[in-house]
Design a protein around this motif. Sequence first.
Motif, PDB file in Angstrom:
ATOM      1  N   PRO A  55      42.156  -7.038  12.748  1.00  0.00           N
ATOM      2  CA  PRO A  55      42.065  -6.252  11.511  1.00  0.00           C
ATOM      3  C   PRO A  55      42.009  -4.743  11.750  1.00  0.00           C
ATOM      4  O   PRO A  55      42.478  -3.971  10.920  1.00  0.00           O
ATOM      5  CB  PRO A  55      40.780  -6.741  10.849  1.00  0.00           C
ATOM      6  N   GLU A  56      41.472  -4.328  12.895  1.00  0.00           N
ATOM      7  CA  GLU A  56      41.362  -2.903  13.197  1.00  0.00           C
ATOM      8  C   GLU A  56      42.741  -2.248  13.342  1.00  0.00           C
ATOM      9  O   GLU A  56      42.869  -1.033  13.246  1.00  0.00           O
ATOM     10  CB  GLU A  56      40.567  -2.654  14.489  1.00  0.00           C
ATOM     11  N   LEU A  57      43.767  -3.061  13.608  1.00  0.00           N
ATOM     12  CA  LEU A  57      45.106  -2.513  13.810  1.00  0.00           C
ATOM     13  C   LEU A  57      45.946  -2.500  12.527  1.00  0.00           C
ATOM     14  O   LEU A  57      47.088  -2.055  12.532  1.00  0.00           O
ATOM     15  CB  LEU A  57      45.831  -3.305  14.912  1.00  0.00           C
ATOM     16  N   ASN A  58      45.379  -2.992  11.425  1.00  0.00           N
ATOM     17  CA  ASN A  58      46.120  -3.036  10.158  1.00  0.00           C
ATOM     18  C   ASN A  58      46.701  -1.687   9.726  1.00  0.00           C
ATOM     19  O   ASN A  58      47.797  -1.653   9.162  1.00  0.00           O
ATOM     20  CB  ASN A  58      45.259  -3.625   9.038  1.00  0.00           C
ATOM     21  N   PRO A  59      46.019  -0.567   9.964  1.00  0.00           N
ATOM     22  CA  PRO A  59      46.636   0.717   9.578  1.00  0.00           C
ATOM     23  C   PRO A  59      47.990   0.952  10.249  1.00  0.00           C
ATOM     24  O   PRO A  59      48.879   1.570   9.658  1.00  0.00           O
ATOM     25  CB  PRO A  59      45.604   1.755  10.017  1.00  0.00           C
ATOM     26  N   PHE A  60      48.188   0.423  11.462  1.00  0.00           N
ATOM     27  CA  PHE A  60      49.476   0.583  12.148  1.00  0.00           C
ATOM     28  C   PHE A  60      50.532  -0.317  11.513  1.00  0.00           C
ATOM     29  O   PHE A  60      51.694   0.061  11.421  1.00  0.00           O
ATOM     30  CB  PHE A  60      49.338   0.269  13.640  1.00  0.00           C
ATOM     31  N   PHE A  61      50.120  -1.514  11.094  1.00  0.00           N
ATOM     32  CA  PHE A  61      51.029  -2.406  10.387  1.00  0.00           C
ATOM     33  C   PHE A  61      51.594  -1.686   9.164  1.00  0.00           C
ATOM     34  O   PHE A  61      52.796  -1.701   8.912  1.00  0.00           O
ATOM     35  CB  PHE A  61      50.292  -3.694   9.984  1.00  0.00           C
ATOM     36  N   LYS A  62      50.709  -1.012   8.448  1.00  0.00           N
ATOM     37  CA  LYS A  62      51.133  -0.300   7.243  1.00  0.00           C
ATOM     38  C   LYS A  62      51.976   0.929   7.580  1.00  0.00           C
ATOM     39  O   LYS A  62      53.067   1.109   7.031  1.00  0.00           O
ATOM     40  CB  LYS A  62      49.928   0.108   6.399  1.00  0.00           C
ATOM     41  N   SER A  63      51.504   1.779   8.462  1.00  0.00           N
ATOM     42  CA  SER A  63      52.193   3.049   8.709  1.00  0.00           C
ATOM     43  C   SER A  63      53.571   2.851   9.339  1.00  0.00           C
ATOM     44  O   SER A  63      54.540   3.498   8.929  1.00  0.00           O
ATOM     45  CB  SER A  63      51.337   3.981   9.560  1.00  0.00           C
ATOM     46  N   ILE A  64      53.685   1.960  10.312  1.00  0.00           N
ATOM     47  CA  ILE A  64      54.973   1.742  10.982  1.00  0.00           C
ATOM     48  C   ILE A  64      55.981   1.141  10.010  1.00  0.00           C
ATOM     49  O   ILE A  64      57.124   1.589   9.924  1.00  0.00           O
ATOM     50  CB  ILE A  64      54.796   0.856  12.236  1.00  0.00           C
ATOM     51  N   ASN A  65      55.562   0.130   9.253  1.00  0.00           N
ATOM     52  CA  ASN A  65      56.495  -0.528   8.333  1.00  0.00           C
ATOM     53  C   ASN A  65      56.826   0.333   7.120  1.00  0.00           C
ATOM     54  O   ASN A  65      57.968   0.357   6.667  1.00  0.00           O
ATOM     55  CB  ASN A  65      55.955  -1.896   7.912  1.00  0.00           C
ATOM     56  N   GLN A  66      55.851   1.035   6.608  1.00  0.00           N
ATOM     57  CA  GLN A  66      56.106   1.902   5.455  1.00  0.00           C
ATOM     58  C   GLN A  66      57.129   2.973   5.825  1.00  0.00           C
ATOM     59  O   GLN A  66      58.035   3.276   5.041  1.00  0.00           O
ATOM     60  CB  GLN A  66      54.805   2.536   4.973  1.00  0.00           C
ATOM     61  N   ALA A  67      57.021   3.510   7.034  1.00  0.00           N
ATOM     62  CA  ALA A  67      57.941   4.563   7.473  1.00  0.00           C
ATOM     63  C   ALA A  67      59.387   4.071   7.494  1.00  0.00           C
ATOM     64  O   ALA A  67      60.282   4.736   6.959  1.00  0.00           O
ATOM     65  CB  ALA A  67      57.527   5.082   8.845  1.00  0.00           C
ATOM     66  N   TRP A  68      59.631   2.911   8.101  1.00  0.00           N
ATOM     67  CA  TRP A  68      61.031   2.473   8.193  1.00  0.00           C
ATOM     68  C   TRP A  68      61.559   1.986   6.850  1.00  0.00           C
ATOM     69  O   TRP A  68      62.711   2.246   6.525  1.00  0.00           O
ATOM     70  CB  TRP A  68      61.255   1.467   9.317  1.00  0.00           C
ATOM     71  N   VAL A  69      60.741   1.285   6.076  1.00  0.00           N
ATOM     72  CA  VAL A  69      61.217   0.797   4.778  1.00  0.00           C
ATOM     73  C   VAL A  69      61.563   1.982   3.875  1.00  0.00           C
ATOM     74  O   VAL A  69      62.642   2.027   3.274  1.00  0.00           O
ATOM     75  CB  VAL A  69      60.190  -0.145   4.100  1.00  0.00           C
ATOM     76  N   GLU A  70      60.669   2.961   3.803  1.00  0.00           N
ATOM     77  CA  GLU A  70      60.911   4.114   2.928  1.00  0.00           C
ATOM     78  C   GLU A  70      62.082   4.980   3.402  1.00  0.00           C
ATOM     79  O   GLU A  70      62.710   5.650   2.597  1.00  0.00           O
ATOM     80  CB  GLU A  70      59.652   4.966   2.791  1.00  0.00           C
ATOM     81  N   SER A  71      62.383   4.962   4.695  1.00  0.00           N
ATOM     82  CA  SER A  71      63.500   5.772   5.183  1.00  0.00           C
ATOM     83  C   SER A  71      64.853   5.185   4.779  1.00  0.00           C
ATOM     84  O   SER A  71      65.839   5.907   4.707  1.00  0.00           O
ATOM     85  CB  SER A  71      63.432   5.918   6.708  1.00  0.00           C
ATOM     86  N   LEU A  72      64.898   3.888   4.489  1.00  0.00           N
ATOM     87  CA  LEU A  72      66.162   3.226   4.172  1.00  0.00           C
ATOM     88  C   LEU A  72      66.225   2.602   2.782  1.00  0.00           C
ATOM     89  O   LEU A  72      67.301   2.404   2.237  1.00  0.00           O
ATOM     90  CB  LEU A  72      66.430   2.119   5.200  1.00  0.00           C
ATOM     91  N   PHE A  73      65.080   2.245   2.254  1.00  0.00           N
ATOM     92  CA  PHE A  73      65.002   1.515   0.989  1.00  0.00           C
ATOM     93  C   PHE A  73      63.859   2.098   0.169  1.00  0.00           C
ATOM     94  O   PHE A  73      63.474   3.234   0.372  1.00  0.00           O
ATOM     95  CB  PHE A  73      64.739   0.019   1.249  1.00  0.00           C
ATOM     96  N   SER A  74      63.311   1.295  -0.713  1.00  0.00           N
ATOM     97  CA  SER A  74      62.083   1.678  -1.399  1.00  0.00           C
ATOM     98  C   SER A  74      61.092   0.526  -1.263  1.00  0.00           C
ATOM     99  O   SER A  74      61.491  -0.626  -1.082  1.00  0.00           O
ATOM    100  CB  SER A  74      62.348   2.008  -2.868  1.00  0.00           C
TER     101      SER A  74
END
Length: 153
Positions: A11-30
């Motif tokens: 659970p301590e690594l959840n912020p990375f799950f969010k930040s890494i995925n949000q970055a790539w999704v938002e760069s190409l899609f919404s």
Amino acid sequence: MDQIEILPYSPELNPFFKSINQAWVESLFSIEPFDQAQLDNPEEIIVKPGGTILYARIGKEIIGTVGLHKVSDEVYELIKMGVAASAKGKGVGMILAKSALQKAKDMGGKKVILYTHSKLASALRIYEKLGFKEVELEEGKYCRCDLKMELDL
């Protein structure tokens, strides 16, 4: 090159799950509502129902992540495979994907499915090298996805 280490869900690594995925999704899609739910609450949406998340690390830096969402006792969906921009081109995606497939097997999976988009060329190369085959895409699963693939384990 530094060694890429795969870490189990924490659970301590959840912020990375969010930040890494949000970055790539938002760069190409919404970000779609299902994305937001997964990114904001991975423990409830992915892990507690029987899935998991894996993380890739080089040294002390988390550079990638991938999720497995439990569809049924024998089927897992590969979701949210993302690699930090600083680590692209280092083979992290392939290592994450292979690790996720092994984890799905370890959890009793017989098949892994995924939904993706035809413009994600790097991801498609990984999936094809691992033996994923394109199958018919059901209507309305995800707005941004134009391909469905599966692999028997």
